[in-house]
Design an enzyme around this catalytic site. Sequence first.
Site, mmCIF file in Angstrom:
data_model
loop_
_atom_site.group_PDB
_atom_site.id
_atom_site.type_symbol
_atom_site.label_atom_id
_atom_site.label_comp_id
_atom_site.label_asym_id
_atom_site.label_seq_id
_atom_site.Cartn_x
_atom_site.Cartn_y
_atom_site.Cartn_z
ATOM 1 N N PHE A 112 0.814 -1.226 0.000
ATOM 2 C CA PHE A 112 0.000 0.000 0.000
ATOM 3 C C PHE A 112 0.839 1.265 0.000
ATOM 4 O O PHE A 112 0.359 2.343 -0.329
ATOM 5 C CB PHE A 112 -0.975 -0.007 1.183
ATOM 6 C CG PHE A 112 -0.486 0.699 2.420
ATOM 7 C CD1 PHE A 112 0.237 0.028 3.382
ATOM 8 C CD2 PHE A 112 -0.758 2.045 2.603
ATOM 9 C CE1 PHE A 112 0.680 0.692 4.521
ATOM 10 C CE2 PHE A 112 -0.323 2.709 3.736
ATOM 11 C CZ PHE A 112 0.407 2.034 4.694
ATOM 12 N N LYS A 113 2.122 1.150 0.329
ATOM 13 C CA LYS A 113 2.993 2.324 0.335
ATOM 14 C C LYS A 113 3.040 3.023 -1.034
ATOM 15 O O LYS A 113 3.276 4.220 -1.116
ATOM 16 C CB LYS A 113 4.425 1.938 0.731
ATOM 17 C CG LYS A 113 4.573 1.209 2.051
ATOM 18 C CD LYS A 113 4.194 2.065 3.233
ATOM 19 C CE LYS A 113 4.680 1.520 4.562
ATOM 20 N NZ LYS A 113 3.974 0.280 4.999
ATOM 21 N N ASP A 114 2.785 2.244 -2.104
ATOM 22 C CA ASP A 114 2.779 2.845 -3.439
ATOM 23 C C ASP A 114 1.706 3.920 -3.582
ATOM 24 O O ASP A 114 1.861 4.849 -4.367
ATOM 25 C CB ASP A 114 2.518 1.776 -4.511
ATOM 26 C CG ASP A 114 3.712 0.852 -4.711
ATOM 27 O OD1 ASP A 114 4.855 1.307 -4.573
ATOM 28 O OD2 ASP A 114 3.478 -0.340 -5.011
#
Length: 498
Positions: A112-114
């Site tokens: 999810f960091k993207d």
Amino acid sequence: MYYKSTRNSNIRVESAEAISRGISEDGGLFVPESIPEISLEELSSLSELSYAKRAAFVFSKYLTDFTEAELVYCTESAYSSKNFDTENIAEIAHLFDGTYMLELWHGPTCAFKDMALQILPYFLTTSVKKLKLDSKIVILVATSGDTGKAALEGFKDVEGTQIMVFYPEEGVSEMQKRQMVTQEGDNVTVCAVKGNFDDCQSGVKQIFTNSEVVQSLKDGGMSFSSANSINWGRLVPQIVYYVSSYSLLASQGELKMGEPLNVVVPTGNFGNILAAYYAKKMGVPIGKLICASNVNKVLTDFINTGIYDKNRDFYATISPSMDILISSNLERLLYLLTNENDEQIREWFGALASEGKYEVNDEVKSVLQKEFYGGYCADEETESTIKEIYEKYGYTCDTHTAVAVKVYQDYKNATGDTTKTLIASTASPYKFSASVLNAIQKDAVCDDEYEMVEKLSELSDIPVPVSLAELKTKERRFTGSIDKLDMKKFVLHELGLN
Ligand SMILES: *Cc1c(COP(=O)(O)O)cnc(C)c1O
């Protein structure tokens, strides 16, 4: 919209400055001086738009010093199907009646960091241009596995930037390590640290706030910024997917507009769940915020007792991105819950730095417990949950997401709350093939990472992400590891400053 420091309410900067600095010079975090509102009508109308346009709409309320053209440039560049393997950017899967999985891992690094790190480089370079700074931006990142790779992908070969990533040598999965040490790009450095994530994070924080180091960078025409979720530019993109999901679920008839939606978040640094809290305070009808931890359950204890105490054993778990004892973004929440009492924040976080512990007052504790529920689960339960979800619903989830599912089940059993619920799914199961296989089919676990990836693709109906498949043959560029006390020396050396 201006931004204040959590440790000094008199500091007042625009978003471009908050984003380019990353952290305030007093060690505090930048927060917007007020939370903008979103009406149910606006929320309704967003469902018609693309994800990029929904994002631009949310950002226009927070980054008021950015022009419309700048926001369009940032959002259209970041949230396109060039970078994500789905047009929708964030997918919503139905787990069972009234329970939805928000899949935030369709970006280039499968976590999810993207969602934030695909856009942060655009925010940052745009901010630097707006402020007419001519220094090169040096990004230092401490990572528990996923942020590092996502930041490297976001910043690789971005002009005017250099990025250095530190990860705990023994604290990341094999696939996470492979993703980082094979990173391409001329402006990137990756280094393993003999220590845990908190050592990496403290090391980076100390370098950031060391005035001698800061001065020598300045003399060399450089300045630091941060890609960790202490940077507001990391946090604001995360608000978008909560706004967006609510709008979509309502437009699909899953929810009546205005009906509450609980949100469950597998939590480490408290960034993702704080973004959900901001969405709620903007007016998105979010009910309870359920904070899920692994056995490093400092947050569960904090929510239940009002005492934050990091003096405890640190455990390496199968959900390594949540192996954290200092959750930085809690500082932003407490600033809000104390009605922006910077003196109180200085006192608590001073105590955290010196004694590793602080206790909030009853008033804060009661609001905290009204808004949040905290729960945790151990590795065995994480595994049995992966298996259960797989067998019951044919859904394969990663270890972090499984922690969230398990804590949600516990919450439901404890409270009987049947409010519809959105569970943040934070990583692709392929990032943690060994653990996921171990849960679903033990005898398929082996020494060969890619054999396990193959096996997992047979068992699940999720295609192997291209970005992970192609790592198989990539050269390992960064093989060094250093002592945690040598991080400063390493940074200065890499920058040619000693
Ligand atoms: C970073 C991460 C988390 C924790 O998110 P925070 O914003 O740090 O609370 C959870 N799951 C995965 C897979 C992550 O990469």
